[in-house]
Design an enzyme around this catalytic site. Structure first.
Site, PDB file in Angstrom:
ATOM      1  N   LYS A  79       0.854  -1.189   0.000  1.00 32.55           N
ATOM      2  CA  LYS A  79       0.000   0.000   0.000  1.00 32.55           C
ATOM      3  C   LYS A  79       0.890   1.237   0.000  1.00 32.55           C
ATOM      4  O   LYS A  79       1.883   1.286   0.743  1.00 32.55           O
ATOM      5  CB  LYS A  79      -0.881  -0.049   1.252  1.00 32.55           C
ATOM      6  CG  LYS A  79      -1.953   1.016   1.344  1.00 32.55           C
ATOM      7  CD  LYS A  79      -2.776   0.798   2.614  1.00 32.55           C
ATOM      8  CE  LYS A  79      -3.904   1.786   2.798  1.00 32.55           C
ATOM      9  NZ  LYS A  79      -4.688   1.518   4.020  1.00 32.55           N
ATOM     10  N   SER A 154      -9.545   1.423   3.111  1.00 36.20           N
ATOM     11  CA  SER A 154      -8.728   2.196   2.210  1.00 36.20           C
ATOM     12  C   SER A 154      -7.673   1.383   1.455  1.00 36.20           C
ATOM     13  O   SER A 154      -7.100   1.887   0.503  1.00 36.20           O
ATOM     14  CB  SER A 154      -8.032   3.309   2.987  1.00 36.20           C
ATOM     15  OG  SER A 154      -7.164   2.766   3.983  1.00 36.20           O
ATOM     16  N   SER A 178      -9.421  -1.034   7.270  1.00 35.37           N
ATOM     17  CA  SER A 178      -8.944  -0.864   5.905  1.00 35.37           C
ATOM     18  C   SER A 178      -8.248  -2.054   5.273  1.00 35.37           C
ATOM     19  O   SER A 178      -7.971  -2.025   4.077  1.00 35.37           O
ATOM     20  CB  SER A 178      -8.005   0.332   5.835  1.00 35.37           C
ATOM     21  OG  SER A 178      -8.780   1.495   5.768  1.00 35.37           O
TER      22      SER A 178
HETATM   23  N1  GLN Z   1     -12.848   3.710   6.812  1.00 34.23           N
HETATM   24  C1  GLN Z   1     -12.137   4.058   8.004  1.00 34.23           C
HETATM   25  C2  GLN Z   1     -11.723   5.509   7.951  1.00 34.23           C
HETATM   26  O1  GLN Z   1     -11.968   6.138   6.970  1.00 34.23           O
HETATM   27  C3  GLN Z   1     -10.960   3.155   8.205  1.00 34.23           C
HETATM   28  C4  GLN Z   1      -9.774   3.547   7.428  1.00 34.23           C
HETATM   29  C5  GLN Z   1      -8.553   2.747   7.718  1.00 34.23           C
HETATM   30  O2  GLN Z   1      -8.602   1.703   8.357  1.00 34.23           O
HETATM   31  N2  GLN Z   1      -7.424   3.296   7.264  1.00 34.23           N
HETATM   32  O3  GLN Z   1     -11.168   6.031   8.874  1.00 34.23           O
END
Ligand code: GLN
Length: 505
Positions: A79, A154, A178
């Site tokens: 990532k 994400s 994410s």
């Molecule tokens: N969807 C969650 C957020 O927007 C989790 C994101 C993540 O785990 N990086 O914060």
């Protein structure tokens, strides 16, 4: 024609035995990426030269009779919020351009030392803020199972790369779901380890008390291989667990079947607000676990009712402080301004996307003088309560089950103008981050229209190995993970409508 899905363990064994060369594996992975990228856009940059050089070095070692690492020749994507020496790092943001990393994240360094071949940087929501990868400054990724759907986020690029058969393993990060949610959306397997089990050094921080490095693969056995290679203390990350804090595999988890495994189904995570097909698939998975010898009981975790607001308070507060470093002086872009403040404001307004600006404002609001205790302090107390409730639950159960996401993957663009609906997508994954416990997402079926459904399994702090064992035994006895892999295999150029934006590097 899509290639045979090959897992990481098979590739490593073949490279070690000489059945395949690391070069041939890397070339096949790069060719597959070239075929699938126009439809999927999982990558922000493909590191072909780095990959081929690493592959050749592995083949040379073998020719010289030198020992090879446990991930010898396995192509791995990462990532793009983890830095890799000499490579661009964007965190999905325009703000960092044209940053090139001077050092590597510990997790990537350990992967390379284990023989892995790093093949490219995957797409993500800007700084990890999002649940669909639509908040990337470089255009969305599409779901290989059905390119009209979001891949989740994400770490959507990482999940899509594995699902599209670009590579067998991809690194993600999980602050509030994410890794697990995109794994569920794309029909693959993902783990968020115990907080601190894997070093965060070299991770571009979002919310430091929640951020975890995790991974996505086609099965739980490959995730174990990954965890073995990268876990362990790191002097560069003060929050990494010391030896002994992570439990080794315990005798209380069965080795061959699930006889005696105590499974709890917290009703708050399995009832209201969950799509019916998703609930049904999770109930079926619970029955399958029972058939394999587990006992399954309903239980209660009252504090999870407050998990989403608590998470968004803690995450945005920490983000507002972590993102203060992007000031136009130290990293990336700079916009002109007559005074220092004007330069910083212009840089941040142009460089950060809408969602990031929204969260920095929310977080700054939460931390403002005089309100700190009322908001952040209260969130911290709810977090402690949640942690204690999990501890109590794990005295009675080895594993807690729920869906990974309350809904199956939805069409691109369909939730963009409703941030609250988007935040509620995280309701089932954020509790594990707030409590710091390990959690795994396993494919457990699909909807009538073929949308993948993920089963979330959570275990007590430090019990990652036991959790993976449950995943491995479940996957040995069921074939959900193979079926969704088949669904996703055939993506070669099969997308109608506008192609996603081309990768930038
Ligand atoms: N969807 C969650 C957020 O927007 C989790 C994101 C993540 O785990 N990086 O914060």
């Amino acid at each position: 024609m899509s290639p045979e899905p090959i897992d990481a363990a098979t590739i490593a064994a073949d490279v070690q035995s000489g059945r395949r060369t690391a070069r041939a594996v890397a070339e096949a992975s790069l060719a597959r990426i070239a075929t699938t990228e126009p439809a999927i856009h999982a990558f922000l940059g493909v590191t072909a030269d780095r990959a081929l050089a690493a592959a050749d070095a592995i083949d040379d070692r073998r020719a010289n009779g030198e020992p090879l690492g446990p991930l010898a020749g396995v192509p791995i994507a990462w990532k793009d919020n983890l830095v890799c020496a000499g490579e661009i790092a964007t965190a999905g943001s325009r703000l960092l351009e044209p940053f090139r990393a001077p050092y590597s994240a510990t997790v990537l360094e350990r992967l390379e030392a284990a023989g892995a071949v790093l093949i490219g940087r995957t797409n993500l929501d800007e700084f990890g803020m999002g649940s669909t990868t639509e908040n990337s400054a470089f255009g969305p990724t599409r779901n290989p199972v059905d390119p009209t759907l979001v891949p989740g986020g994400s770490s959507g690029g990482s999940a899509a790369a594995v699902a599209a058969l670009d590579c067998p393993l991809a690194i993600g990060t999980d602050t509030g779901g994410s890794v697990r949610q995109p794994a569920a959306f794309c029909g693959v397997t993902g783990i968020k380890p115990t907080y601190g089990r894997v070093s965060r050094y070299g991770l571009i921080a979002y919310a430091s008390s929640l951020d975890c490095v995790g991974a996505i693969a086609r099965n739980a056995a490959d995730l174990r291989l990954w965890l073995r290679a990268v876990e362990g203390p790191d002097p560069a990350d003060a929050t990494s667990l010391r030896r002994g804090e992570a439990k080794p595999e315990t005798a209380d988890v069965p080795r061959d079947d699930l006889t005696g495994l105590r499974v709890g189904l917290p009703w708050q995570l399995n009832g209201p607000g969950i799509d019916e097909e998703v609930s049904a698939a999770v109930r079926t998975a619970a029955t399958e676990l029972e058939r394999l010898g587990a006992t399954v009981e309903e239980c209660s975790l009252a504090a999870v009712a407050h998990a989403v607001p608590t998470y968004y308070l803690v995450a945005t507060a920490e983000a507002s402080s972590n993102l203060a470093r992007y000031d136009g002086v130290r990293y990336g872009q700079r916009r002109d301004g007559r005074r220092l403040e004007a330069m910083m404001a212009a840089t941040r307004s142009h460089g950060f996307g809408h969602e990031v600006q929204l969260r920095v404002l929310l977080g700054t609001f939460a931390l403002r003088a005089g309100y700190h205790e009322e908001l952040y302090g209260r969130a911290t107390r709810i977090r402690d309560l949640l942690r204690r409730e999990f501890e109590t639950a794990f005295a009675s159960y080895d594993v807690l089950l729920s869906p990974t996401s309350p809904v199956p993957p939805f069409p691109l663009g369909s939730r963009l103008d409703d941030p609250l609906a988007m935040y509620l997508c995280d309701a089932l994954t954020v509790p594990a981050n707030l409590a710091g416990i390990p959690a795994l997402s396993l494919p457990c079926g699909s909807t009538a229209t073929g949308r993948p459904i993920g089963l979330q399994c959570m275990a007590a702090h430090g019990n990652d190995d036991a959790l993976l064992r449950v995943g491995e035994l479940f996957q040995r006895q069921t074939d959900h993970h193979r079926r969704t892999a088949d669904l996703a295999g055939d993506v070669d150029g099969a997308v109608d409508g506008n192609p996603p934006e081309a990768p930038t590097a």
